[in-house]
Design an enzyme around this catalytic site. Structure first.
Site, mmCIF file in Angstrom:
data_model
loop_
_atom_site.group_PDB
_atom_site.id
_atom_site.type_symbol
_atom_site.label_atom_id
_atom_site.label_comp_id
_atom_site.label_asym_id
_atom_site.label_seq_id
_atom_site.Cartn_x
_atom_site.Cartn_y
_atom_site.Cartn_z
ATOM 1 N N THR A 7 0.846 -1.176 -0.108
ATOM 2 C CA THR A 7 -0.069 0.017 -0.115
ATOM 3 C C THR A 7 0.829 1.153 -0.025
ATOM 4 O O THR A 7 1.817 1.249 0.465
ATOM 5 C CB THR A 7 -0.968 0.146 1.061
ATOM 6 O OG1 THR A 7 0.006 0.114 2.398
ATOM 7 C CG2 THR A 7 -1.715 -1.286 1.211
ATOM 8 N N GLY A 8 0.605 2.286 -0.817
ATOM 9 C CA GLY A 8 1.423 3.446 -0.989
ATOM 10 C C GLY A 8 2.651 3.098 -1.583
ATOM 11 O O GLY A 8 3.760 3.400 -1.184
ATOM 12 N N GLY A 9 2.449 2.426 -2.691
ATOM 13 C CA GLY A 9 3.685 1.866 -3.544
ATOM 14 C C GLY A 9 3.862 2.647 -4.864
ATOM 15 O O GLY A 9 4.969 2.250 -5.443
ATOM 16 N N THR A 10 3.203 3.943 -4.771
ATOM 17 C CA THR A 10 3.506 4.777 -6.187
ATOM 18 C C THR A 10 4.675 5.344 -6.113
ATOM 19 O O THR A 10 5.197 5.991 -7.392
ATOM 20 C CB THR A 10 2.234 5.461 -6.562
ATOM 21 O OG1 THR A 10 1.998 6.426 -5.256
ATOM 22 C CG2 THR A 10 1.218 4.558 -6.898
ATOM 23 N N GLY A 12 8.516 7.093 -3.417
ATOM 24 C CA GLY A 12 9.245 6.954 -2.284
ATOM 25 C C GLY A 12 9.555 5.417 -1.971
ATOM 26 O O GLY A 12 9.947 4.644 -2.688
ATOM 27 N N GLY A 14 7.648 3.479 -0.826
ATOM 28 C CA GLY A 14 6.950 2.195 -1.117
ATOM 29 C C GLY A 14 7.158 1.514 -2.870
ATOM 30 O O GLY A 14 7.325 0.257 -2.791
ATOM 31 N N TYR A 145 -0.395 13.147 13.251
ATOM 32 C CA TYR A 145 0.475 12.183 12.440
ATOM 33 C C TYR A 145 1.161 10.905 13.419
ATOM 34 O O TYR A 145 1.097 10.177 13.441
ATOM 35 C CB TYR A 145 1.507 12.905 11.713
ATOM 36 C CG TYR A 145 2.491 12.049 10.905
ATOM 37 C CD1 TYR A 145 2.140 11.145 10.010
ATOM 38 C CD2 TYR A 145 3.999 11.727 11.680
ATOM 39 C CE1 TYR A 145 2.978 10.106 9.373
ATOM 40 C CE2 TYR A 145 4.725 11.009 10.922
ATOM 41 C CZ TYR A 145 4.332 9.907 9.884
ATOM 42 O OH TYR A 145 5.211 9.147 9.252
#
Ligand SMILES: NC(=O)c1ccc[n+]([C@@H]2O[C@H](COP(=O)([O-])OP(=O)(O)OC[C@H]3O[C@@H](n4cnc5c(N)ncnc54)[C@H](OP(=O)(O)O)[C@@H]3O)[C@@H](O)[C@H]2O)c1
Length: 246
Positions: A7-10, A12, A14, A145
């Protein structure tokens, strides 16, 4: 062929995890929310065993749809990386209820329910790796956060116990300052981002910020190689949270 979800692999860290998985011959489903980043990831990963899906971790409907997609595409999952996250600098007086809720919806609730939805697809002996954040680090303006990531850290320990019957190991990587396109904080100007990097170079005991590849290697170590480790949080922070002085 190993099967993985990031998840959040698009972009950085990930994306670095995705690349490391692909280099090891895995088939990967990766998610993100921002359309432009999704298209860029699709282009960058064209021809690879990678499926890029738009899925907002803050939406229960998207999490359910992600589960359906993963079931259809991969059938089962060996490694699940819960890496997505959002952070926005907001000082105490300016934190709105909406801002607070969004951090918890994406980072905490989204992480928890993604594991819940995908757990039935996880193979016996598989693993979950969370991306938390360097322990005991206090950044003014990141209260929502920090709280949302602490909550994730707390339930990760419980899930490590609950998933024992399937021999699924649950571990976390805890990054310090890492050079990513956003530096982990949304809406920073170019100047603020560079200043954040400079602060990282200065205050990290190893006197530099980390790379996404360094985080990816640690995450893959936990997922694949650390077959006798569960409920471990591995710091990848150049000594930042290790009592070496800032
Ligand atoms: N960079 C650092 O120094 C640092 C330090 C400690 C911890 N972390 C944590 O490490 C992880 C990776 O950070 P990063 O700096 O590589 O990238 P990031 O800018 O924090 O974004 C990480 C990924 O999460 C995705 N994402 C954000 N909101 C989402 C949502 N609602 N639904 C689905 N995906 C979403 C992003 O995709 P889109 O933007 O395309 O939507 C991106 O692929 C995060 O969990 C972050 O909190 C970062």
């Amino acid at each position: 062929m190993k099967k993985a979800v990031v998840t959040g692999g698009t972009h950085g860290m990930g994306l670095a995890i995705v690349r490391e998985l692909l280099a090891r011959g895995a088939e990967v489903v990766l998610t993100g929310r921002n359309e432009r980043n999704i298209e860029e990831a699709r282009t960058a990963l064209k021809g690879e065993a990678a499926h890029v899906v738009r899925s907002d971790a803050g939406s229960m409907a998207d999490i359910a749809a992600l589960g359906d997609f993963v079931g259809e595409k991969l059938g089962s999952v060996d490694h699940l990386f819960i890496n997505h996250g959002m952070a926005r600098f907001t000082e105490l007086a300016d934190v709105t209820e909406q801002e607070w809720d969004r951090h918890f919806a994406v980072n905490t609730k989204g992480s928890f329910f993604t594991v819940q939805r995908l757990a039935p697809l996880l193979n016996e002996g598989g693993s979950v790796v969370f991306t938390t954040v360097a322990n005991d680090v206090v950044f003014p303006g990141l209260s929502a956060y920090s709280a949302s990531k602490e909550a994730m850290r707390a339930f990760a320990h419980v899930l490590a116990v609950e998933l024992l019957p399937k021999k699924i190991r649950v571990n976390s990587v805890a990054p310090g300052y890492i050079k990513t396109p956003t530096m982990g904080v949304a809406d920073l100007s170019e100047e603020q981002r560079r200043e954040f990097e400079r602060q990282g170079d200065e205050s990290t005991p190893l006197r530099r910020i980390g790379t996404v590849e360094e985080v990816a290697k640690a995450a893959l170590f936990l997922a694949e190689d650390a077959t006798f480790s569960t409920n471990v949080e591995l710091a990848v922070d150049g000594g930042f949270a290790q009592g070496l002085g800032h």
